[in-house]
Design an enzyme around this catalytic site. Structure first.
Site, PDB file in Angstrom:
ATOM      1  N   SER A  87       4.610   2.162   8.295  1.00 59.86           N
ATOM      2  CA  SER A  87       4.234   1.087   7.373  1.00 59.86           C
ATOM      3  C   SER A  87       5.404   0.650   6.509  1.00 59.86           C
ATOM      4  O   SER A  87       6.034   1.468   5.839  1.00 59.86           O
ATOM      5  CB  SER A  87       3.092   1.553   6.464  1.00 59.86           C
ATOM      6  N   ASP A 116       0.075  -7.651   1.311  1.00 56.18           N
ATOM      7  CA  ASP A 116       0.492  -6.261   1.498  1.00 56.18           C
ATOM      8  C   ASP A 116       2.013  -6.135   1.575  1.00 56.18           C
ATOM      9  O   ASP A 116       2.550  -5.382   2.376  1.00 56.18           O
ATOM     10  CB  ASP A 116      -0.151  -5.644   2.746  1.00 56.18           C
ATOM     11  N   HIS A 141       0.812  -1.224   0.000  1.00 54.53           N
ATOM     12  CA  HIS A 141       0.000   0.000   0.000  1.00 54.53           C
ATOM     13  C   HIS A 141       0.843   1.270   0.000  1.00 54.53           C
ATOM     14  O   HIS A 141       0.328   2.355  -0.259  1.00 54.53           O
ATOM     15  CB  HIS A 141      -0.991  -0.002   1.174  1.00 54.53           C
TER      16      HIS A 141
END
Length: 488
Positions: A238, A164, A134
């Site tokens: 992230s 992901d 992402h």
């Protein structure tokens, strides 16, 4: 803050140790002497030194990533990155959710391209970098800033939205890099160290413990087996590494749970055992090949375990078998309960599903199955999972979907007998968004063919190309037909 916590923790630990001593003067004397030789300050310095060694070793391999999308309307991440809320769709219009990933507000169409900012880490001296899908999906260009301030353009090597994970690369040599540890060896309570760029604050180190293992059904990714940690993970972390006390990567940080967006002590990381296998394939092939069995499964609860006379709550119930699939050819049947494969007990549906997906095509496994109260063994040769052409067609109109599981249906208040595919996200400004399609709706039919799984969707849409897609969509008791034309 950490020092105060450690002092308090050590005081309790030392106090507890003294209370546990035998009530013998000689024994107490020996223990007191030992404690006096190793005061709290020395213990604190040893613990602090261990953390600082990991930070010193690992931080140079952690990078700051800025990803500039191709289009002005940034593709919205899948809903799971907010974690398990009461309503999985509450967070779609939350401003902090958008800022978490550097996304524009959905309330106002962006007028300029905005960067998605995150973290990554080097896994080779020649510039391969691991991050989250992402962070770099739908990218036009990527900028990577190393710990020493050097900036490089990066190219995408491979993406895997189902976990992901992503791999990108910069052109350089002799770079510091991190090695993977074995996440299967982790124990709840082990130290965990996160490094990342929260809110753009580069090379931030936080410390916590492994809070839990095997977290799933969080709707963060298609394949879930998350490590839960209380090491502070915030917006911008992230794609960063979660490390053990030896400085090895044990997880890839990917999500937090937070009603307000701030840190509340619950973060999730993709375990290194899963990540390493995906990353190897992305570097080698640029894509991921998964194992395929060809069954639809349902988790076992206490009531089902009693009905099928299982000795405990475990296994996965077969609800459907795809015609012509490896499972069909091997003789698996509806209502079989898979309790083990290759001698390894199936603790949960997600555990078994993840294990099969990580198998290479042509892998032979032996399933232990409960059928009509009897335990039998069935050999199966796993095949390669089919490509999801239908998914690509839906993505071109801005829709992302997942199978409607019994757990998700229950959470959303959908009748358990309902058949359909759940819409989990809609890209702002897309064809689907302009047609009124929204997350939480169900696709009941595609091109007049009923669909109850992504496999059905793929079969129906495989020849659609750029032709119109006719969807039968429901939300509650309201059913609509919507015609969409995929963008070129």
């Amino acid at each position: 803050m950490i020092t105060k916590q450690l002092r308090s923790w050590l005081a309790v630990l030392v106090g507890s140790s003294l209370l546990a001593l035998p009530l013998s003067g000689q024994a107490v004397g020996k223990k007191e002497s030992r404690v006096s030789e190793l005061p709290q300050d020395v213990l604190l310095k040893e613990i602090s030194g261990g953390f600082s060694k990991v930070a010193t070793k690992a931080t140079p391999a952690v990078v700051y990533i800025e990803s500039f999308p191709k289009s002005q309307a940034v593709t919205h991440p899948s809903p799971g990155r907010r974690g398990p809320y009461e309503n999985p769709f509450d967070y779609f219009n939350d401003e902090f959710f958008n800022r978490f990933f550097g996304l524009p507000s959905q309330r106002e169409k962006p007028q300029s391209k905005e960067a998605v900012r995150g973290t990554g880490f080097l896994v080779s001296p020649d510039g391969y970098i691991v991050t989250n899908n992402h962070v770099v999906e739908d990218t036009g260009k990527i900028h990577v800033t190393l710990h020493d301030g050097q900036k490089y353009p990066a190219t995408v090597i491979g993406l895997d939205p189902k976990t992901d994970l992503a791999v990108i690369k910069i052109k350089s040599q002799n770079l510091p890099y991190l090695s993977f540890g074995n996440s299967d060896h982790l124990k709840v309570g082990d130290w965990a160290i996160a490094i990342g760029n929260p809110f753009g604050l580069q090379a931030t180190v936080t410390v916590g413990v492994i809070s839990a293992k095997g977290r799933n059904q969080l709707h963060i990714a298609d394949f879930e087996d998350f490590i839960q940690t209380d090491a502070a993970i915030n917006p911008g972390n992230s794609g960063g590494p979660l490390l053990n006390i030896d400085g090895q990567v044990i997880g890839v940080n990917t999500a937090i749970v937070s009603g307000s967006g701030g840190y509340i002590g619950i973060g999730f990381a993709i375990p290194s055992l899963m990540a390493n296998r995906i990353i190897d394939q992305l570097i080698r092939d640029g894509q991921v090949t998964r194992g395929f069995l060809g069954v639809t499964l349902q988790p076992i609860d206490a009531e089902l375990a009693a009905c099928y006379k299982l000795e405990k709550v475990y296994g996965a119930l077969v609800t459907d078998v795809v015609k012509g699939s490896p499972a069909d050819k091997a003789g698996l049947k509806q209502e079989d309960v898979i309790i083990a494969y290759n001698g390894k007990e199936v603790d949960s549906l997600s555990m078994f599903r993840n294990a099969v997906s990580l198998m290479n095509p042509d892998t032979r496994i032996v399933l232990k199955v409960v059928r009509e109260g009897k335990v039998i063994e069935i050999p199966v040769t796993v095949s390669q999972a089919p490509k999801e052409d239908g998914m690509s067609a839906l993505q071109r109109v801005g829709i992302r979907v997942q199978n409607l599981t019994p757990e998700t249906a229950k959470k959303l208040g959908i009748a358990p007998e309902t058949k359909g595919i759940l819409i989990i996200s809609v890209e702002p400004g897309s064809v689907a968004a302009s047609s009124g399609i929204a997350p939480g709706q169900l696709i009941l039919a595609v091109n007049r063919q009923k669909v109850s799984s992504i496999e059905d969707l793929n079969r129906t849409l495989k020849d659609s190309n750029n032709e119109n897609i006719l969807l039968m969509v429901s939300q509650g008791d309201v059913i609509r037909f919507i015609a969409l034309k995929p963008e070129e």
